[in-house]
Each structure stands twice: as C-alpha cells, then as structure tokens.
Design a protein around this motif. Structure first.
Motif, mmCIF file in Angstrom:
data_model
loop_
_atom_site.group_PDB
_atom_site.id
_atom_site.type_symbol
_atom_site.label_atom_id
_atom_site.label_comp_id
_atom_site.label_asym_id
_atom_site.label_seq_id
_atom_site.Cartn_x
_atom_site.Cartn_y
_atom_site.Cartn_z
ATOM 1 N N ALA A 90 17.699 62.610 146.580
ATOM 2 C CA ALA A 90 17.779 63.619 147.812
ATOM 3 C C ALA A 90 19.158 63.234 148.399
ATOM 4 O O ALA A 90 19.628 63.991 149.044
ATOM 5 C CB ALA A 90 16.589 63.260 148.523
ATOM 6 N N ALA A 91 19.390 61.844 148.612
ATOM 7 C CA ALA A 91 20.866 61.530 149.239
ATOM 8 C C ALA A 91 21.864 61.656 148.547
ATOM 9 O O ALA A 91 23.014 61.108 148.762
ATOM 10 C CB ALA A 91 20.534 60.247 149.928
ATOM 11 N N GLY A 92 21.890 62.075 147.280
ATOM 12 C CA GLY A 92 22.982 62.316 146.386
ATOM 13 C C GLY A 92 23.251 61.070 145.708
ATOM 14 O O GLY A 92 24.699 60.853 145.292
ATOM 15 N N GLY A 93 22.447 60.120 145.544
ATOM 16 C CA GLY A 93 22.861 58.911 144.800
ATOM 17 C C GLY A 93 23.142 57.676 145.839
ATOM 18 O O GLY A 93 23.272 56.508 145.399
ATOM 19 N N VAL A 94 22.894 57.948 147.210
ATOM 20 C CA VAL A 94 23.051 56.909 148.137
ATOM 21 C C VAL A 94 21.831 55.992 148.330
ATOM 22 O O VAL A 94 20.724 56.801 148.879
ATOM 23 C CB VAL A 94 23.675 57.204 149.380
ATOM 24 N N ASP B 129 22.549 69.182 140.601
ATOM 25 C CA ASP B 129 22.081 70.499 141.026
ATOM 26 C C ASP B 129 21.077 70.984 139.888
ATOM 27 O O ASP B 129 20.200 71.598 140.342
ATOM 28 C CB ASP B 129 23.405 71.511 140.824
ATOM 29 N N VAL B 130 21.350 70.536 138.817
ATOM 30 C CA VAL B 130 20.397 70.812 137.599
ATOM 31 C C VAL B 130 18.710 70.357 137.670
ATOM 32 O O VAL B 130 17.905 70.981 137.747
ATOM 33 C CB VAL B 130 20.879 70.157 136.230
ATOM 34 N N GLY C 25 15.539 72.113 138.639
ATOM 35 C CA GLY C 25 13.940 71.877 138.126
ATOM 36 C C GLY C 25 13.015 71.822 139.095
ATOM 37 O O GLY C 25 11.962 72.074 138.938
ATOM 38 N N LEU C 26 13.459 70.899 140.224
ATOM 39 C CA LEU C 26 12.417 70.358 140.870
ATOM 40 C C LEU C 26 11.914 71.488 141.957
ATOM 41 O O LEU C 26 10.771 71.446 142.417
ATOM 42 C CB LEU C 26 13.099 69.249 141.807
#
Length: 628
Positions: A472-476, A513-514, A518-519
C-alpha cells in the motif's frame, strides 16, 4: 615445728604481689590497646556502623507510568488501596494465624490459594498480601485486633488497573509480582537492583514488559531515625521518587473495541497498520483475557480456566501464531512474477481446472476451470491453476527470495516481545527443519502448493498486515510500532517514536497498478463483492481460505468435519485504494471461506475508521459465498 623466717615470707608475698601487679598491668594494657583500636583505629568504621543502625533507608516506590491510546483514552492506570499482609518469617504458625485472621477479616478459599502460590514464588521474609482492597470497616476492625497478630500488618499500596478489562489485553500485557527468577536477574544488575528496592511488581507481557524501564520510574528514599527495637522515631531527609513515563500509543481504543467485538465468540486475530508510518492501529487476538486478574497474583481457579481452555485465550495469535496464508498469498506471487519478469500483466493461461505435474494432479476449486485467465483475473477469481503454473515456472529458490523481500518468514521487529518468525519455505529451510536426509531433500512437486499459500507456508497475521501495508505504501516498508511517543510525567516532554523505514522495495508503478487493480476488483465483482457491497470508499483486498489438514482428494464439507479441523478464513486489505490510510489482515480460525467470515470483519473496521460508521453487532457469518 620450725617456723619460716619472716624475711622469707615477706619475699614470697612481694613476689606474688609483683606477679599479680604485672598481670593486672598486662590486662589493663590489653584493655587500653583494645580501647585505642576501637576508638581511634576503627573509629570511622564503627561510627558509620552506628549511624547505619540509627538511620534506616526506606525505599519509596514510584508511580508507574500510564498507558493511553492515540486519543487520550486511559488503558492502564494506578490507584491506592489497603492490603492485609503477612511476613511469613515473623509468624510462628502460618496456617493458624490465617485461620484466626479469618475470624476478623473475610478471607476466602481463593485468597488462601493465591497466598500459597505467592509464598511458593517468594522469599519467606517478604511481606505477602492475604487480602487486597480492604474496606474502611475492615481496616478499622483489624486495627482493633492488631495486637493479636505479630507479623501481620495493613499497608497502603498502589495497584495497577486496566479500566477497560479485556480490551487490548494482549497488546498491553500485564504486571505481576516479581518472582525468584526475576529477582535474581534484577540483583545481577547493581543499578537496577537499587532502583527496584521496595518494588514488588514488574511487567510480565506486552507493552508492560517491553517498556518496563520507562514505565517503572526511579525509586526514592527516605532517611528515618530508628530506636534499638527498629521502630521509626523521626524522618531525617527525603529523596522523592520520579514517576514512570507515560506511553501514548498508536492504537485507537475504539477501533480496537470494534475489532474485538466483530469476532463475537470466534477465535482469530486482526492487525491494522498505518501504511505510511508503521503505527499499529489495532492488534487483536481472540479470545482475550482480563489483565486485572494477574495484578494481585492470579488465583488457581482463574489460572486453571485460562491455561486449560481449548480456545487458548492467553495465546497472542496476532504476533505468535503462524497460519498458511491461502489465497491471500496470490497478490504477492503476482507482484513477484512481474518484478522478476516471469509474467506480464496481459499474459494469459487457459485454465482447465487442474494442473498436472508428474504423476500428481493439482486441482482448482472451480470444476472445469476459469477459462482464459490473465494476471488481474487470476487475483479476482483466485485461480489456483494460474499460481500452480507460476510457482512451477519460478522454482522454489526464486519464489522464496522474491516473496521474502515482503517480510514473510522474518520478524517485523514490533515493539513487544514474543513475535514468531513464521515459515518461508526453501531448500535451506527444509535442511534446517528436518534431520533425516530423505526428509531434507526438496522435491519439485512441493513448490506447486507453495504458489497458492499452502504447503509449508506459515505466517503471522502481523506479517501479513505488514506485507500488505508495504504494498500500500508503494514498496516502502516501515517497522511496526505500538508506542507513538513516551511522555515524561513531570515535564510533559515527549520522545517520539519516529516512523522507521526498514527498506524500500524497488517496485515499478505500472506493476503496482496491476496489483491494485486486481485487489480493487476483488471487492467489486470478485470473492469480496458481497462483504463490500455499497461501501462508501474503494477498498483493495483479497480473500483466502487455508486448509487445516489434507482432505486427500475428498470433497470439503464443513458440516461433516469437526469444528477445529475446518478451514481457516483470511482477508487482507488496504483502503482507500487511491491513498491508503489503513492496511489490515484478518484471520478467523476454522471460519471456512474468507469471504464468509473474515471479509465482513474487515468491512466493519474500515467502515468505522474511514467513515465513522459503527456496527450494530458482531460481523455476520455469511453463507453461500464463493470459495477462493
């Protein structure tokens, strides 16, 4: 008879007098020497000893720090009450004394059992409570009979109280009396030993344990002049104690209450995290327990009920229990496939409803399959065949290393003790786990079930929520923490627990984004659609079901299986999908399909946190939902 000459008698007498004189002189010499030694040579030593005998240092126990939630709701506090205490070393017949006390003060069987348990754990010269929280009438009654009970006295003590009872008990933990092992550990540290003089309680679990050094405070001392009998005559000086620091948490008490109530009587766990800080908003383990039971020393009846319950209320499921993630594992598999180049978003498979590997057939939950399946659809319909094929293409080494970067199989470092590591399967792990060479070998067929979150996979709810928060944090990836800041009780100065990024996973935005798409569609027309119908926000989530035991090819029918052998229900989510404020993981033990049991609980949490909507009762146990 011939008489001795007078001169001879006189000579003998003088000799005896001389000997006696010398003896007396020697004795006086010894006395003088001893006097000089005591009064001059050892003056400082004995002067100090005399002063120590005259002056007694009485420790003053500090007030323990408060624990409050992010909105100032008090979760742990102190109050003063009278206790009736016995010092066993000063009592000749302990049982007879307790029997006589029972004639003056109401002492029940549970009080006796608790006292015996404390006696077994303590040193016999310690003062131990036989009755707590005496009323004013009971205090007055005992004082009138005090002369009858040497070694028994009334003391005013501070008691820890958890005003909301069971709420958040696994996170808060509890305090209890210092046992022999803890006392020995304290004595090994000279500074700590001095600070714990007079202290009888210590944090045992949860935040009470992990933040003990902040909550305890600094012990004060009072110099008291005493007489030969050890009775206090007057106070000489006083060093006041320094109260313990207060803990202000990231937890939201009301959100915690709603989450606990949402489970009803079901067993399970829930963890909710702020994706952008790592702050834990709710940490639920059900069933829970009342930490107030432990403060005075839990009685055997309550201890037996908690310790032998098949529901294991003392088990902290959120951070210690590890479960197969089931289909909640699939979004991370999909993201790993994109990051390693094993799949593209549009690359599709034709799903016949099964995958054949060697002599084994791995079946999808939908007979006949899902037809053509690309990555987004694989998440939405939870297509097992897609992930059987993906796991086989990746291989266990790439699969394990790719999934491991999201924190699976590693402790998160949350600020309470007792966290489990979980199991991220790999050939290296299998070699460590098993002893026999034939068991240590990794077979290619084992990789297939790993791809759908089954097999050796086992992770804590905290790890699942942590991984979802990272996505959710973009990988952080932030280190999870429950304490927001530590507050000095006197000055109000704050030591903030700053959000700590552990690492940043290099995820391309188009790949994220993909997965996000899906989620989100899971909750629009997939397995989470029913639970999130008419939601006032866009939630990204994934349902999951984890087998508790192998069906060996038989059809799963919950009504024909013992409740403890039914599948676990799981759900992971973050919301709002456009700008995530909360990420969570829910597991309902033996709850069946995630869409039926776990997703409705998550809906209640997100409804309250995002739009302030309060539920009318526990989350419903739906039926007839799609499997996943």
């Amino acid at each position: 008879m011939e008489l001795n000459a007078p001169e001879q008698e006189l000579s003998r007498f003088r000799a005896r007098v001389a000997v006696a004189g010398v003896f007396v002189l020697i004795c006086f010499g010894l006395l003088v020497a001893r006097f000089v030694y005591l009064q001059i040579v050892k003056h400082d030593y004995y002067s100090t000893r005399a002063e120590e005998n005259r002056i007694s240092l009485v420790p003053i126990v500090p007030n323990r720090g408060l624990i409050v939630d992010r909105n100032g709701v008090i979760l742990a506090r102190n109050y003063s009450a009278y206790t009736l205490e016995i010092t066993p070393s000063k009592v000749r017949n302990l049982e007879a004394t307790i029997d006589e006390l029972g004639e003056v003060i109401d002492i029940q069987a549970k009080d006796r059992k608790r006292f015996k348990k404390l006696l077994d754990e303590s040193r016999n010269f310690e003062s131990l409570p036989i009755r707590n929280r005496l009323s004013d009438e009971e205090v007055a009654r005992f004082i009138a009979h005090r002369y009858r009970f040497p070694g028994v006295e009334i003391k005013a003590r501070l008691f820890r109280q958890y005003p909301h009872g069971e709420l958040g008990s696994h996170a808060l933990g509890y305090i209890g009396r210092i046992n022999k092992r803890e006392a020995e550990q304290i004595e090994e540290d000279e500074d700590r030993a001095a600070n714990y003089r007079g202290t009888e309680h210590i944090g045992k679990t949860g935040l009470e344990q992990s933040y003990e050094k902040y909550l305890h405070g600094i012990t004060g001392f009072e110099q008291v002049e005493v007489d030969a009998a050890g009775r206090a005559v007057r106070g000489l000086s006083r060093t006041p104690p320094v109260p313990g620091d207060n803990l202000v948490l990231t937890l939201d008490a009301e959100l915690q209450r709603i989450a606990e109530d949402a489970f009803g009587s079901r067993r399970g766990a829930l963890v909710a995290i702020e994706p952008g800080t790592g702050g834990v908003l709710a940490l639920v383990s059900k069933p829970t327990f009342d930490p107030n039971l432990f403060v005075d020393g839990i009685d055997p009846q309550n201890w037996g009920a908690l310790n032998t319950s098949p529901d294991k209320p003392l088990l902290h499921r959120a951070i210690y229990s590890a479960y197969p993630p089931g289909s909640t594992f699939k979004p991370f598999m999909a993201l790993a496939a994109l990051m390693t180049g094993k799949r593209t978003p549009t690359q599709a498979i034709s799903d016949p409803g099964y995958f054949v590997f060697g002599n084994n057939t791995f079946r999808d939950d939908k007979k006949g399959g899902h037809g053509s399946v690309d990555m987004v659809k694989s998440i939405v319909v939870s297509c097992d065949t897609y992930y059987y094929m993906l796991a086989n293409d990746m291989g266990i080494d790439l699969l394990s290393s790719s999934i491991g970067q999201f924190g699976f199989g590693s402790r998160t470092g949350i600020d309470i003790e007792g966290e489990a590591e979980g199991i991220l399967p790999s050939p290296a792990w299998k070699k460590r786990r098993f002893k026999k060479p034939e068991q240590q070998k990794w077979y290619a067929g084992e990789t297939i079930s790993i791809g759908i979150g089954q097999g050796y996979n086992a992770y804590t709810p905290l790890q699942m929520a942590h991984a979802m928060a990272t996505v959710a944090a973009g990988g952080v990836m932030y280190k999870p923490h429950i304490v927001r800041y530590i507050e000095d009780a006197r000055s109000g100065a704050r030591t903030v627990v700053e959000p700590t990024p552990i690492k940043t996973i290099p995820i391309q935005k188009e790949h994220l984004d993909v997965i996000f798409k899906g989620l989100v569609e899971v909750n629009k027309w997939g397995t989470g659609a029913r639970a999130f119908a008419k939601a006032e926000y866009t939630a990204a989530g994934k349902t999951g079901t984890a087998q508790v035991y192998s069906l060996k090819g038989a059809k799963y029918e919950a009504s024909k299986i013992h409740e403890t052998l039914r599948d676990h229900a799981l759900y992971i989510a973050f919301a709002p999908a456009e700008a995530p404020k909360i990420a969570l993981a829910v597991i309902v033990e033996n709850g069946g399909f995630g869409a039926e049991s776990a997703a409705p609980i998550a809906r209640q949490i997100l409804d309250y946190y995002l739009v302030g909507k309060r539920p009318a009762g526990p989350a419903p146990e739906q039926s007839g939902a799609e499997s996943e």
